[in-house]
Design a protein around this motif. Structure first.
Motif, PDB file in Angstrom:
ATOM      1  N   MET A   1       0.842  -1.169   0.000  1.00 40.24           N
ATOM      2  CA  MET A   1       0.000   0.000   0.000  1.00 40.24           C
ATOM      3  C   MET A   1       0.886   1.232   0.000  1.00 40.24           C
ATOM      4  SD  MET A   1      -1.551   0.310   3.838  1.00 40.24           S
ATOM      5  CE  MET A   1      -0.473  -0.185   5.155  1.00 40.24           C
ATOM      6  N   LYS A   2       0.353   2.320  -0.540  1.00 40.47           N
ATOM      7  CA  LYS A   2       1.089   3.581  -0.595  1.00 40.47           C
ATOM      8  C   LYS A   2       0.612   4.493   0.517  1.00 40.47           C
ATOM      9  CE  LYS A   2       1.884   3.459  -5.520  1.00 40.47           C
ATOM     10  NZ  LYS A   2       1.673   4.095  -6.812  1.00 40.47           N
ATOM     11  N   LEU A   3       1.566   5.062   1.246  1.00 41.35           N
ATOM     12  CA  LEU A   3       1.279   6.015   2.316  1.00 41.35           C
ATOM     13  C   LEU A   3       2.048   7.296   2.043  1.00 41.35           C
ATOM     14  CD1 LEU A   3       1.723   3.644   5.400  1.00 41.35           C
ATOM     15  CD2 LEU A   3      -0.430   4.311   4.308  1.00 41.35           C
ATOM     16  N   LEU A   4       1.469   8.413   2.396  1.00 37.16           N
ATOM     17  CA  LEU A   4       2.148   9.699   2.301  1.00 37.16           C
ATOM     18  C   LEU A   4       2.603  10.057   3.709  1.00 37.16           C
ATOM     19  CD1 LEU A   4       2.884  12.054   0.405  1.00 37.16           C
ATOM     20  CD2 LEU A   4       0.751  13.143   1.120  1.00 37.16           C
ATOM     21  N   ILE A   5       3.914   9.982   3.944  1.00 40.62           N
ATOM     22  CA  ILE A   5       4.469  10.206   5.277  1.00 40.62           C
ATOM     23  C   ILE A   5       5.305  11.476   5.259  1.00 40.62           C
ATOM     24  CG2 ILE A   5       5.910   9.254   7.114  1.00 40.62           C
ATOM     25  CD1 ILE A   5       5.235   6.479   5.973  1.00 40.62           C
ATOM     26  N   ASN A   6       4.871  12.465   6.020  1.00 39.44           N
ATOM     27  CA  ASN A   6       5.555  13.765   6.075  1.00 39.44           C
ATOM     28  C   ASN A   6       5.856  14.298   4.675  1.00 39.44           C
ATOM     29  OD1 ASN A   6       5.405  13.479   8.824  1.00 39.44           O
ATOM     30  ND2 ASN A   6       7.577  13.128   9.129  1.00 39.44           N
ATOM     31  N   GLY A   7       4.878  14.142   3.776  1.00 38.44           N
ATOM     32  CA  GLY A   7       5.007  14.669   2.425  1.00 38.44           C
ATOM     33  C   GLY A   7       5.717  13.761   1.431  1.00 38.44           C
ATOM     34  N   GLU A   8       6.171  12.585   1.850  1.00 38.63           N
ATOM     35  CA  GLU A   8       6.876  11.650   0.971  1.00 38.63           C
ATOM     36  C   GLU A   8       6.056  10.398   0.747  1.00 38.63           C
ATOM     37  OE1 GLU A   8      11.011  10.424   1.501  1.00 38.63           O
ATOM     38  OE2 GLU A   8      11.280  12.215   2.727  1.00 38.63           O
ATOM     39  N   ASN A   9       5.926   9.984  -0.521  1.00 35.05           N
ATOM     40  CA  ASN A   9       5.236   8.733  -0.834  1.00 35.05           C
ATOM     41  C   ASN A   9       6.144   7.554  -0.518  1.00 35.05           C
ATOM     42  OD1 ASN A   9       2.643   9.481  -1.950  1.00 35.05           O
ATOM     43  ND2 ASN A   9       3.801  10.441  -3.597  1.00 35.05           N
ATOM     44  N   LYS A  10       5.591   6.575   0.208  1.00 32.14           N
ATOM     45  CA  LYS A  10       6.347   5.371   0.562  1.00 32.14           C
ATOM     46  C   LYS A  10       5.443   4.161   0.426  1.00 32.14           C
ATOM     47  CE  LYS A  10       9.538   7.712   3.563  1.00 32.14           C
ATOM     48  NZ  LYS A  10      10.804   7.368   4.101  1.00 32.14           N
ATOM     49  N   GLU A  11       6.044   3.004   0.152  1.00 35.32           N
ATOM     50  CA  GLU A  11       5.306   1.746  -0.022  1.00 35.32           C
ATOM     51  C   GLU A  11       5.514   0.853   1.195  1.00 35.32           C
ATOM     52  OE1 GLU A  11       3.777   0.098  -2.847  1.00 35.32           O
ATOM     53  OE2 GLU A  11       3.885   1.765  -4.242  1.00 35.32           O
ATOM     54  N   PHE A  12       4.412   0.232   1.652  1.00 35.18           N
ATOM     55  CA  PHE A  12       4.453  -0.688   2.784  1.00 35.18           C
ATOM     56  C   PHE A  12       3.518  -1.855   2.509  1.00 35.18           C
ATOM     57  CE2 PHE A  12       5.737   3.352   4.524  1.00 35.18           C
ATOM     58  CZ  PHE A  12       6.795   3.015   5.359  1.00 35.18           C
ATOM     59  N   LEU A  51      -3.729   1.128   9.105  1.00 33.44           N
ATOM     60  CA  LEU A  51      -3.497   2.064   8.016  1.00 33.44           C
ATOM     61  C   LEU A  51      -4.033   1.493   6.710  1.00 33.44           C
ATOM     62  CD1 LEU A  51       0.123   3.094   9.009  1.00 33.44           C
ATOM     63  CD2 LEU A  51      -2.004   4.311   9.501  1.00 33.44           C
ATOM     64  N   ALA A  52      -4.450   2.395   5.815  1.00 37.12           N
ATOM     65  CA  ALA A  52      -5.010   1.984   4.530  1.00 37.12           C
ATOM     66  C   ALA A  52      -4.286   2.712   3.397  1.00 37.12           C
ATOM     67  CB  ALA A  52      -6.496   2.300   4.490  1.00 37.12           C
ATOM     68  N   ASP A  53      -4.363   2.130   2.222  1.00 38.58           N
ATOM     69  CA  ASP A  53      -3.748   2.716   1.042  1.00 38.58           C
ATOM     70  C   ASP A  53      -4.210   4.169   0.881  1.00 38.58           C
ATOM     71  OD1 ASP A  53      -2.124   2.362  -1.349  1.00 38.58           O
ATOM     72  OD2 ASP A  53      -4.000   2.608  -2.442  1.00 38.58           O
ATOM     73  N   GLY A  54      -3.246   5.071   0.695  1.00 40.52           N
ATOM     74  CA  GLY A  54      -3.558   6.482   0.483  1.00 40.52           C
ATOM     75  C   GLY A  54      -3.618   7.319   1.744  1.00 40.52           C
ATOM     76  N   ASP A  55      -3.453   6.706   2.925  1.00 41.39           N
ATOM     77  CA  ASP A  55      -3.472   7.481   4.163  1.00 41.39           C
ATOM     78  C   ASP A  55      -2.341   8.502   4.171  1.00 41.39           C
ATOM     79  OD1 ASP A  55      -5.700   6.309   5.295  1.00 41.39           O
ATOM     80  OD2 ASP A  55      -4.567   5.003   6.654  1.00 41.39           O
ATOM     81  N   GLN A  56      -2.633   9.650   4.782  1.00 37.41           N
ATOM     82  CA  GLN A  56      -1.638  10.703   4.955  1.00 37.41           C
ATOM     83  C   GLN A  56      -1.235  10.747   6.416  1.00 37.41           C
ATOM     84  OE1 GLN A  56      -3.053  14.427   3.420  1.00 37.41           O
ATOM     85  NE2 GLN A  56      -3.678  13.516   1.484  1.00 37.41           N
ATOM     86  N   ILE A  57       0.064  10.588   6.659  1.00 38.26           N
ATOM     87  CA  ILE A  57       0.573  10.485   8.022  1.00 38.26           C
ATOM     88  C   ILE A  57       1.604  11.578   8.260  1.00 38.26           C
ATOM     89  CG2 ILE A  57       1.846   8.993   9.625  1.00 38.26           C
ATOM     90  CD1 ILE A  57       0.573   6.794   7.507  1.00 38.26           C
ATOM     91  N   GLU A  58       1.469  12.234   9.377  1.00 35.18           N
ATOM     92  CA  GLU A  58       2.466  13.208   9.818  1.00 35.18           C
ATOM     93  C   GLU A  58       3.036  12.716  11.133  1.00 35.18           C
ATOM     94  OE1 GLU A  58       3.614  16.070   8.345  1.00 35.18           O
ATOM     95  OE2 GLU A  58       2.349  15.641   6.613  1.00 35.18           O
ATOM     96  N   LEU A  59       4.354  12.644  11.199  1.00 32.91           N
ATOM     97  CA  LEU A  59       5.042  12.248  12.434  1.00 32.91           C
ATOM     98  C   LEU A  59       5.886  13.436  12.887  1.00 32.91           C
ATOM     99  CD1 LEU A  59       6.176   8.657  11.400  1.00 32.91           C
ATOM    100  CD2 LEU A  59       4.180   9.300  12.761  1.00 32.91           C
ATOM    101  N   ILE A  60       5.551  13.971  14.042  1.00 36.19           N
ATOM    102  CA  ILE A  60       6.252  15.129  14.570  1.00 36.19           C
ATOM    103  C   ILE A  60       7.052  14.683  15.774  1.00 36.19           C
ATOM    104  CG2 ILE A  60       5.983  17.447  15.546  1.00 36.19           C
ATOM    105  CD1 ILE A  60       3.068  16.285  13.726  1.00 36.19           C
ATOM    106  N   GLN A  61       8.382  14.859  15.688  1.00 37.44           N
ATOM    107  CA  GLN A  61       9.262  14.434  16.773  1.00 37.44           C
ATOM    108  C   GLN A  61       9.668  15.624  17.625  1.00 37.44           C
ATOM    109  OE1 GLN A  61      12.089  11.757  14.395  1.00 37.44           O
ATOM    110  NE2 GLN A  61      11.969  10.878  16.436  1.00 37.44           N
ATOM    111  N   PHE A  62       9.697  15.376  18.928  1.00 36.55           N
ATOM    112  CA  PHE A  62      10.177  16.388  19.864  1.00 36.55           C
ATOM    113  C   PHE A  62      11.670  16.222  20.032  1.00 36.55           C
ATOM    114  CE2 PHE A  62       5.747  15.752  21.057  1.00 36.55           C
ATOM    115  CZ  PHE A  62       5.296  17.069  21.010  1.00 36.55           C
ATOM    116  N   VAL A  63      12.369  17.335  20.008  1.00 36.98           N
ATOM    117  CA  VAL A  63      13.814  17.317  20.174  1.00 36.98           C
ATOM    118  C   VAL A  63      14.158  18.229  21.338  1.00 36.98           C
ATOM    119  CG1 VAL A  63      16.026  17.825  19.069  1.00 36.98           C
ATOM    120  CG2 VAL A  63      14.119  16.950  17.699  1.00 36.98           C
ATOM    121  N   GLY A  64      14.916  17.684  22.286  1.00 31.07           N
ATOM    122  CA  GLY A  64      15.317  18.482  23.444  1.00 31.07           C
ATOM    123  C   GLY A  64      16.593  19.260  23.152  1.00 31.07           C
TER     124      GLY A  64
END
Length: 66
Positions: A1-12, A51-64
């Motif tokens: 399936m294709k996911l859009l992760i932080n603006g990048e297309n990736k296959e899983f 997760l499903a094909d075409g989902d848009q995911i944003e992962l925001i990391q905290f940095v100290g």
């Protein structure tokens, strides 16, 4: 399936949960906020969030720092 992760297309592979995705990407789950299709997913719900094909995911990391 294709996911859009932080603006990048990736296959899983199909049937992936948000928790599994975070693990596969090597992101520390304790330091990330995850959003799927513009909805924040609470930490305790990541394992049940399929997760499903075409989902848009944003992962925001905290940095100290100081």
């Amino acid at each position: 399936m294709k996911l859009l992760i932080n603006g990048e297309n990736k296959e899983f592979s199909e049937g992936l949960t948000l928790e599994e995705l975070i693990r596969q990407l090597g992101v520390r789950k304790e330091t990330v906020v995850a959003e799927v299709n513009r909805q924040i997913i609470q930490n305790e719900r990541r394992a049940e969030c399929k997760l499903a094909d075409g989902d848009q995911i944003e992962l925001i990391q905290f940095v100290g720092g100081g």
